[in-house]
Design an enzyme around this catalytic site. Structure first.
Site, PDB file in Angstrom:
ATOM      1  N   HIS A   1       0.822  -1.209   0.000  1.00 40.71           N
ATOM      2  CA  HIS A   1       0.000   0.000   0.000  1.00 40.71           C
ATOM      3  C   HIS A   1       0.861   1.266   0.000  1.00 40.71           C
ATOM      4  CE1 HIS A   1      -4.020  -1.834   1.650  1.00 40.71           C
ATOM      5  NE2 HIS A   1      -3.680  -2.301   0.457  1.00 40.71           N
TER       6      HIS A   1
ATOM      7  N   TYR B   1      -9.519   4.079   2.678  1.00 38.17           N
ATOM      8  CA  TYR B   1     -10.163   2.942   3.337  1.00 38.17           C
ATOM      9  C   TYR B   1     -11.672   3.163   3.447  1.00 38.17           C
ATOM     10  CZ  TYR B   1      -5.726   0.747   4.504  1.00 38.17           C
ATOM     11  OH  TYR B   1      -4.505   0.123   4.421  1.00 38.17           O
TER      12      TYR B   1
ATOM     13  N   GLU C   1       0.966   1.595   8.154  1.00 37.74           N
ATOM     14  CA  GLU C   1       1.366   2.434   7.029  1.00 37.74           C
ATOM     15  C   GLU C   1       1.866   3.793   7.495  1.00 37.74           C
ATOM     16  OE1 GLU C   1      -2.164   2.119   4.632  1.00 37.74           O
ATOM     17  OE2 GLU C   1      -1.852  -0.044   4.450  1.00 37.74           O
TER      18      GLU C   1
ATOM     19  N   ARG D   1       4.222   0.743 -11.257  1.00 40.02           N
ATOM     20  CA  ARG D   1       4.692  -0.633 -11.191  1.00 40.02           C
ATOM     21  C   ARG D   1       5.848  -0.691 -10.200  1.00 40.02           C
ATOM     22  NH1 ARG D   1       0.678  -0.673 -13.646  1.00 40.02           N
ATOM     23  NH2 ARG D   1       0.146  -1.808 -15.558  1.00 40.02           N
TER      24      ARG D   1
ATOM     25  N   TYR E   1       9.392  -2.357  -8.902  1.00 40.39           N
ATOM     26  CA  TYR E   1      10.592  -3.044  -9.367  1.00 40.39           C
ATOM     27  C   TYR E   1      11.584  -3.143  -8.209  1.00 40.39           C
ATOM     28  CZ  TYR E   1       8.666  -2.207 -13.983  1.00 40.39           C
ATOM     29  OH  TYR E   1       7.828  -2.185 -15.068  1.00 40.39           O
TER      30      TYR E   1
ATOM     31  N   GLY F   1      13.189 -13.160 -10.947  1.00 43.71           N
ATOM     32  CA  GLY F   1      13.257 -13.185  -9.489  1.00 43.71           C
ATOM     33  C   GLY F   1      14.662 -13.039  -8.949  1.00 43.71           C
TER      34      GLY F   1
ATOM     35  N   THR G   1      16.422 -10.454  -9.191  1.00 42.25           N
ATOM     36  CA  THR G   1      16.756  -9.052  -8.904  1.00 42.25           C
ATOM     37  C   THR G   1      16.944  -8.763  -7.412  1.00 42.25           C
ATOM     38  OG1 THR G   1      14.393  -8.527  -9.183  1.00 42.25           O
ATOM     39  CG2 THR G   1      15.850  -8.099 -11.040  1.00 42.25           C
ATOM     40  N   PRO G   2      16.007  -9.107  -6.508  1.00 40.83           N
ATOM     41  CA  PRO G   2      16.282  -8.824  -5.094  1.00 40.83           C
ATOM     42  C   PRO G   2      17.417  -9.676  -4.549  1.00 40.83           C
ATOM     43  CG  PRO G   2      14.268 -10.116  -5.302  1.00 40.83           C
ATOM     44  CD  PRO G   2      14.667  -9.707  -6.696  1.00 40.83           C
TER      45      PRO G   2
ATOM     46  N   VAL H   1       6.923 -11.717  -3.987  1.00 37.29           N
ATOM     47  CA  VAL H   1       6.066 -11.958  -5.140  1.00 37.29           C
ATOM     48  C   VAL H   1       6.013 -10.691  -5.971  1.00 37.29           C
ATOM     49  CG1 VAL H   1       3.716 -12.458  -5.904  1.00 37.29           C
ATOM     50  CG2 VAL H   1       4.666 -13.677  -3.957  1.00 37.29           C
TER      51      VAL H   1
ATOM     52  N   GLY I   1       3.919  -8.493  -8.163  1.00 36.74           N
ATOM     53  CA  GLY I   1       2.495  -8.350  -8.437  1.00 36.74           C
ATOM     54  C   GLY I   1       1.683  -8.684  -7.203  1.00 36.74           C
TER      55      GLY I   1
END
Length: 398
Positions: free
Chosen positions: A88, A98, A140, A206, A208, A277, A279-280, A387, A389
Site C-alpha cells: 500500500h 479505506y 502504514e 509498477r 521493481y 526473481g 533481482t532482489p 512476489v 504483483g
C-alpha cells in the site's frame, strides 16, 4: 480482537462469504471504478484488474485475516498485515481511501449475499474490515514516517545515467537522484514504485526490486519486458520503459518499500530464484560483499538458458567474491559446463542446517522450493519470499 458475538457470526458465515469472495470482489471493483475512474489514474494497476489477480489477492487477504482472527484470537497476523502495508505505501495509499473501499466493498457484499446479508452479518464483517483497516493504517503511518514522508508523498525524480541490456527482454537502469534532498536508505530486497504517464494520459505504477546500488546514492532497477501471447496482454509499463527510456531521461520513483529484506546475522543463507526473481537476490548478494560477510551462502537459480539469465555475470561475480558461497544454476537449454540441465531440482543438494532462506520467482516455483526446504529441515518462519504483483499466496502461507 473480534468481539465474541462477531466471532461467532464470522465463524458461521466464513464458508459462505469465502466461497463468494471472488464474485464480491469482482462486483466491488466494477462498481468502484464505474463511479470513481480517477482511482485508476496513478493508484490501481489496470493490468492486474484486467487479469483478475488484484481481486483474487484481495479476496485471499480478507479471508486470511478473518481466519487468523478466529484461529488465533489473541494474536494479530502481523506477517500478513506487513506485506499488505508495504504494498500500500509503495503506491501511496492514504487513510481516506479505506472509507472509499469500505463503501463499495460492503455494497458488493450486500448485493451478492442478498437476504443472507442480515444486519448482524454485515456488522460482524464490518468489525473484521475495520480491525484490518485500522491495523493497516497504523502500520502504514509508521512506514511513511520511516521514509520521512507524509501520507503517500514519497515521490522523487531520478535521472537515468546508464542503460544496460541484460537479455533480449531485460534492461537495467542506473539512476541518480535529482536535487540535494536526502534519499531514504534502501535495504537489500526492497523495491520502488515507478510512476509513468501512459500514451492515453493515465498514470500507472509498477514495482521493481532494487537490483543494486552504487556509490553517491545511485540505485539500479532491472525491468523485464512482459510479452503478450496466448490471450495474455503485454506489460504496458514494462514495454514503455524498455522501448523508450534512455540515459538522460527522468523517472519518478517512490521511496524504497518491502518487508522481505536481508537481515544481519550469522545463520547460513539459501537464496533461490527463477527468471527475473534474481533481482532482489542480486541486491542481497551485493550487500553481503559490501559488508565483508563471511556467512555461508547457497545460491540457487533457474532459468530457460544462460542468454535469458538476467544479471548472470553479477550473480557469478558476487557469489565468487564471498568466501563461503556456493552457486548452482539450472538451465532448461544450453547449460554450460558446471551448470545443471532442466528445472531446479534440489535432490542431492545439501541444505545448510539452521539456514534462513529467501525466494523470488513464479508462485509454482516457490511452492515447490518451499516444500523441499521444509523437508530439508528449514523452519517455516525462516523461509521468506517476494512476489512480483499481487500476492496470491497471502493468507495461506504459514
Amino acid at each position: 480482537m473480534l468481539s465474541p458475538e462477531s466471532a461467532e457470526i464470522v465463524r458461521a458465515t466464513l464458508p459462505v462469504v469465502g466461497a463468494s469472495l471472488d464474485t464480491i470482489t469482482t462486483r466491488f471493483y466494477t462498481s468502484m471504478f464505474t463511479e470513481r475512474p480517477d482511482l485508476l489514474d496513478g493508484l490501481f494497476n489496470r493490468g492486474n484488474q484486467a487479469n483478475g489477480e488484484q481481486r483474487r489477492a484481495l479476496a485471499g487477504s480478507i479471508a486470511g485475516f478473518a481466519k487468523a482472527l478466529l484461529d488465533h484470537p489473541e494474536e494479530r497476523p502481523d506477517r500478513l498485515l506487513s506485506r499488505i502495508a508495504h504494498k500500500h505505501t509503495a503506491v501511496g495509499v492514504t487513510d481516506d481511501q479505506y472509507v472509499i473501499v469500505h463503501k463499495y466493498l460492503f455494497g458488493a457484499i450486500a448485493d451478492v449475499l442478498g437476504e443472507a446479508a442480515t444486519p448482524d452479518v454485515i456488522a460482524a464483517w464490518d468489525e473484521v474490515y475495520w480491525l484490518m483497516g485500522g491495523a493497516l493504517i497504523a502500520l502504514e503511518a509508521r512506514i511513511y514516517a520511516q521514509v520521512g514522508a507524509d501520507d503517500g508523498r514519497t515521490w522523487r525524480q531520478w535521472r537515468v545515467v546508464e542503460r544496460r541490456e541484460e537479455t533480449p527482454d531485460v534492461v537495467s537502469f542506473l539512476l541518480r537522484p535529482i536535487g540535494d534532498d536526502p534519499v531514504p536508505p534502501a535495504r537489500p530486497g526492497q523495491y520502488v514504485s515507478v510512476r509513468v504517464r501512459m500514451p492515453d494520459g493515465v498514470h500507472q505504477l509498477r514495482q521493481y526490486s532494487l537490483s543494486g546500488t552504487g556509490e553517491e546514492g545511485l540505485r539500479r532497477i532491472t525491468v523485464k519486458r512482459v510479452r503478450g501471447g496466448e490471450g495474455a496482454p503485454e506489460g504496458e509499463v514494462s514495454t514503455l520503459l524498455y522501448d523508450t527510456v534512455r540515459p538522460g531521461d527522468e523517472l519518478t520513483l517512490s521511496a524504497p518499500f518491502g518487508d522481505v529484506v536481508l537481515e544481519d546475522g550469522d545463520a547460513p543463507l539459501v537464496f533461490a530464484s527463477a527468471g527475473i526473481g534474481c533481482t532482489p537476490i542480486t541486491a542481497m548478494l551485493e550487500h553481503l560483499v559490501a559488508t565483508g560477510s563471511r556467512r555461508r551462502v547457497l545460491l540457487l537459480h533457474a532459468d530457460t538458458s544462460p542468454a535469458d539469465h538476467a544479471l548472470r555475470q553479477d550473480m557469478e561475480r558476487l557469489a565468487d567474491a564471498l568466501p563461503a558461497a556456493e552457486r548452482i544454476f539450472w538451465y532448461e537449454a544450453d547449460a554450460p559446463q558446471g551448470a545443471r540441465t532442466g528445472r531446479m531440482d534440489l535432490t542431492g543438494v545439501q541444505i545448510p542446517r539452521n539456514a534462513v532462506a529467501y525466494m523470488c520467482g513464479p508462485l509454482p516455483f516457490m511452492r515447490d522450493v518451499r516444500g523441499r526446504l521444509r523437508a530439508a529441515g528449514v523452519a517455516a518462519r525462516d523461509i521468506h519470499y517476494e512476489v512480483f504483483g499481487p500476492d496470491l499466496w497471502l493468507g495461506e502461507d504459514s
